[in-house]
Design an enzyme around this catalytic site. Structure first.
Site, PDB file in Angstrom:
ATOM      1  N   HIS A 193       0.821  -1.217   0.000  1.00  0.00           N
ATOM      2  CA  HIS A 193       0.000   0.000   0.000  1.00  0.00           C
ATOM      3  C   HIS A 193       0.852   1.263   0.000  1.00  0.00           C
ATOM      4  O   HIS A 193       0.399   2.332  -0.433  1.00  0.00           O
ATOM      5  CB  HIS A 193      -0.920  -0.008   1.220  1.00  0.00           C
ATOM      6  N   ASN A 251     -10.943  -7.592 -18.070  1.00  0.00           N
ATOM      7  CA  ASN A 251     -11.253  -8.732 -18.917  1.00  0.00           C
ATOM      8  C   ASN A 251      -9.961  -9.136 -19.618  1.00  0.00           C
ATOM      9  O   ASN A 251      -9.468  -8.435 -20.500  1.00  0.00           O
ATOM     10  CB  ASN A 251     -12.331  -8.357 -19.937  1.00  0.00           C
TER      11      ASN A 251
END
Length: 472
Positions: free
Chosen positions: A154, A406
């Site tokens: 992070h 995708n």
């Protein structure tokens, strides 16, 4: 429901390191002042796909090829975090690469327990990062489906940055798509901007007093008593229908003392704040207990709109890779939060959010970090006190790009961030439902008692996520 208690096995079949397909000149990339506010915690994210009529080997090949290409632009994810001479973390961009794990699980997608990600996904389908900045795991399921998961540092990237990378990676993994790079935020994917000067401190510094309320140098924190034992937090995933979100928003507007109309996120957060306070009210025994809630605010638009219409700066901030976050918060007595109407709580949410909704707030936060370096700072929402009760943070995931991730074998059936970060404060991430019907999917990392209250008193709002819901 899915497999209970994670009762399935995952077998690792191959481990390797994927580096950028083109050589990268080794260099150091300093962390910005806003990066330095983040402790060394890792964030997980996963994507589930149905049987795509492709063999697993070919899918993994596409993933690796796309990853190697994406790391050319997103070279930060192929580097290593190393402390500098004063102990601050810096990024060594050396193309050490990304640890990539291939695995097989003896479970079908429809049998996964989506409601309990701690047992189903953590350390099984979502990898534990051991080296570098990013780790990836691709897992083949019995039904032919696949789970693609990542864990990233992070300190190097916030969710916005990770989302940019994920979209670019998916685009490059598709064999029929040409590889094109754009510097605008409105195209298929971003070319990341690493220009740290966009977040440079000012001379002289200008720090609003509110920032001292919101952040604290860790050197000023009092260590907790040795006898203190933190209540463990657990993760659950729910869905909230669009109708319930509208009702929540309408109720907040109707019972507010203000004329402002509240966003769904403000109304939702206010409702959740009341629920967490309700859980705390069972054990206060007459004590004055404060419940705190923070909401993550992204500063890109605030900082990008500065400079008198500088469209170049705006475009760079839209594509900026790193952390550009602040966590304003409010703290109220538990009794007030329980007894007051939803609109009153929403007023409080709106008020503390407004403090961080300006360019000056983020410029001041950059200056605040600079004045305390090399001592790290921490958001006060994570720091408890003698009279303080529960604390949690809501991070909006409404820009979660699952419809764009995708890889060439169909749309995502389900995706979520997974962030059991190990701190004492809770964490909540609402994201759009993959059904595209206006519902939200909500990842929660809270105390067991808080979740029990939510499930008993707000079962009509927070419904456990199941395969039946996802497979509508």
């Amino acid at each position: 429901m899915g497999v209970e208690n994670g009762e399935f096995t995952v077998s690792v079949t191959k481990e390797e390191v994927v580096a950028a397909v083109l050589p990268i000149q080794e260099h150091w990339l300093p962390l910005s002042n806003l990066d330095l506010l983040l402790p060394p915690v890792d964030v997980g994210v996963f994507f589930c796909y149905k049987n795509p009529m492709f063999i697993f080997g070919s899918m993994v090949g596409s993933l690796k090829k796309g990853l190697a290409q994406a790391l050319v632009s997103y070279y930060a994810f192929a580097g290593e975090v190393v402390p500098n001479t004063v102990g601050e973390p810096e990024l060594l961009c050396n193309n050490r690469g990304v640890d990539f794990v291939e695995a097989v699980a003896d479970v079908e997608l429809k049998c996964l327990n989506f409601y309990n990600p701690d047992d189903t996904f953590e350390d099984k389908l979502v990898p534990k990062k051991k080296h570098g900045v990013l780790a990836v795991q691709a897992t083949s399921l019995k039904c032919g489906g696949i789970v693609v998961a990542c864990t990233f540092d992070h300190r190097i990237a916030d969710a916005y940055s990770a989302n940019m990378f994920l979209v670019s990676w998916a685009h490059m993994a598709q064999p029929t798509k040409p590889i094109t790079i754009s510097t605008t935020a409105t195209t298929t994917f971003h070319h990341p901007c690493f220009r740290r000067s966009l977040l440079s401190p000012r001379r002289p510094a200008s720090i609003h007093p509110s920032l001292h309320h919101m952040y604290v140098p860790i050197s000023k924190l009092t260590p907790p008593p040795a006898t203190t034992t933190a209540t463990p937090l657990i993760s659950r995933i729910y869905y909230v229908t669009a109708e319930q979100l509208r009702r929540m928003q309408s109720l907040a507007d109707e019972t507010s003392n203000d004329s402002a109309k509240y966003t769904k996120l403000e109304s939702f957060s206010a409702f959740l704040w009341k629920m967490v306070a309700r859980a705390a009210s069972r054990d206060i025994n007459g004590k004055r207990v404060i419940a705190k809630m923070g909401i993550v605010v992204d500063g890109r638009k605030r900082l990008g709109n500065s400079g008198g219409g500088d469209t170049g700066r705006e475009a760079m901030m839209d594509c900026y890779f790193g952390n550009v976050l602040s966590i304003p918060f409010g703290g109220k007595p538990v009794e007030e939060l329980v007894e007051k109407p939803l609109g009153w709580v929403a007023d409080e949410v709106h008020e503390f959010l407004a403090v961080a909704a300006t360019e000056e707030h983020f410029l001041g936060l950059i200056d605040w970090v600079e004045t305390h370096r090399p001592v790290p700072g921490l958001a006060r929402i994570y720091c408890g006190g003698a009279d303080e009760g529960p604390a949690f943070v809501v991070s909006s995931g409404q820009r979660f790009p699952e419809e764009k991730v995708n890889f060439g074998w169909g749309k995502v059936v389900f995706a979520s961030y997974h962030f059991p970060w190990g701190g004492e404060a809770g964490y909540v991430m609402p994201m759009p439902s993959p059904l595209g019907n206006g519902d939200w999917v909500v990842y929660m990392h809270l105390e067991k008692g808080q979740l029990e209250i939510i499930e008993s008193e707000a079962a009509h709002v927070f419904r456990p996520l199941t395969w039946d819901y996802l497979n509508q």
